[in-house]
Design an enzyme around this catalytic site. Sequence first.
Site, PDB file in Angstrom:
ATOM      1  N   GLU A  90      34.144  47.497 -79.847  1.00 48.51           N
ATOM      2  CA  GLU A  90      34.793  47.743 -78.554  1.00 48.51           C
ATOM      3  C   GLU A  90      35.067  49.230 -78.365  1.00 48.51           C
ATOM      4  OE1 GLU A  90      35.574  45.618 -80.940  1.00 48.51           O
ATOM      5  OE2 GLU A  90      36.900  44.021 -80.225  1.00 48.51           O
ATOM      6  N   CYS A 132      35.250  49.848 -84.677  1.00 48.46           N
ATOM      7  CA  CYS A 132      34.932  48.563 -84.063  1.00 48.46           C
ATOM      8  C   CYS A 132      33.964  48.734 -82.895  1.00 48.46           C
ATOM      9  CB  CYS A 132      36.190  47.895 -83.534  1.00 48.46           C
ATOM     10  SG  CYS A 132      37.352  47.375 -84.794  1.00 48.46           S
ATOM     11  N   ASN A 137      32.515  51.965 -93.083  1.00 49.84           N
ATOM     12  CA  ASN A 137      32.578  53.151 -93.930  1.00 49.84           C
ATOM     13  C   ASN A 137      33.108  52.758 -95.297  1.00 49.84           C
ATOM     14  OD1 ASN A 137      33.959  55.805 -94.940  1.00 49.84           O
ATOM     15  ND2 ASN A 137      32.691  56.426 -93.207  1.00 49.84           N
ATOM     16  N   ALA A 139      35.118  54.280 -97.011  1.00 51.38           N
ATOM     17  CA  ALA A 139      36.574  54.418 -96.885  1.00 51.38           C
ATOM     18  C   ALA A 139      36.979  53.441 -95.774  1.00 51.38           C
ATOM     19  CB  ALA A 139      36.944  55.846 -96.532  1.00 51.38           C
TER      20      ALA A 139
HETATM   21  O1  LIG Z   1      36.806  42.546 -82.321  1.00 52.18           O
HETATM   22  C1  LIG Z   1      36.406  43.029 -83.401  1.00 52.18           C
HETATM   23  C2  LIG Z   1      36.839  42.542 -84.652  1.00 52.18           C
HETATM   24  C3  LIG Z   1      36.338  43.131 -85.794  1.00 52.18           C
HETATM   25  N1  LIG Z   1      35.442  44.156 -85.702  1.00 52.18           N
HETATM   26  C4  LIG Z   1      34.850  44.732 -86.919  1.00 52.18           C
HETATM   27  C5  LIG Z   1      35.654  45.695 -87.712  1.00 52.18           C
HETATM   28  C6  LIG Z   1      34.996  45.571 -89.065  1.00 52.18           C
HETATM   29  O2  LIG Z   1      33.815  46.363 -89.121  1.00 52.18           O
HETATM   30  C7  LIG Z   1      34.578  44.126 -89.134  1.00 52.18           C
HETATM   31  C8  LIG Z   1      35.503  43.258 -89.947  1.00 52.18           C
HETATM   32  O3  LIG Z   1      36.808  43.373 -89.504  1.00 52.18           O
HETATM   33  O4  LIG Z   1      34.532  43.679 -87.806  1.00 52.18           O
HETATM   34  C9  LIG Z   1      35.008  44.624 -84.483  1.00 52.18           C
HETATM   35  O5  LIG Z   1      34.160  45.515 -84.405  1.00 52.18           O
HETATM   36  N2  LIG Z   1      35.540  44.063 -83.376  1.00 52.18           N
HETATM   37 ZN   LIG Z   2      38.911  46.607 -83.294  1.00 54.03          ZN
END
Ligand SMILES: O=c1ccn([C@H]2C[C@H](O)[C@@H](CO)O2)c(=O)[nH]1
Ligand SMILES: [Zn+2]
Length: 134
Positions: A56, A54, A46, A48
């Site tokens: 997960e 993430c 985003n 922002a």
């Molecule tokens: O385990 C992780 C680590 C990072 N991110 C994403 C968050 C963000 O979009 C990008 C960079 O931090 O990676 C995840 O989705 N999972």
């Molecule tokens: Zn995360």
Amino acid sequence: MVDYQMLLENAKSARERAYTPYSRFKVGAAVLTASGRIFHGCNIENAAYPVCLCAERSALAAAWSAGETEFVAIAVVADTPGPVAPCGMCRQFMFELAPDMPVLLANLADQTQPTTPRELLPGGFARESLTAND
Ligand SMILES: O=c1ccn([C@H]2C[C@H](O)[C@@H](CO)O2)c(=O)[nH]1
Ligand SMILES: [Zn+2]
């Protein structure tokens, strides 16, 4: 027996759907639920920055909101030198919903590290940690 290779392949295909115009770092996740279904998650960024979601949490929220609240295992994958390291917020999120769920951390080269939320977040804040102060 959990087919981790299959779960990892699902996480890799979820990763391709990540929305990452800011970090350009794509992450995929796939969670297997007790009923045998697989839910995908990817990171969704985003403008922002703190609003970024993430992979997960995206996968677990998709499963939970479909009524699938028992998790068998989750695979998480990114294009990292070694198995991807989940952020602190995801460690806490997974710890709440499934502290002892097998977690397979991986990279695109199929380097893997099996772990659990409890192992990823020693001393994690839990429901029992909440006490009323009034
Ligand atoms: O385990 C992780 C680590 C990072 N991110 C994403 C968050 C963000 O979009 C990008 C960079 O931090 O990676 C995840 O989705 N999972
Ligand atoms: Zn995360």
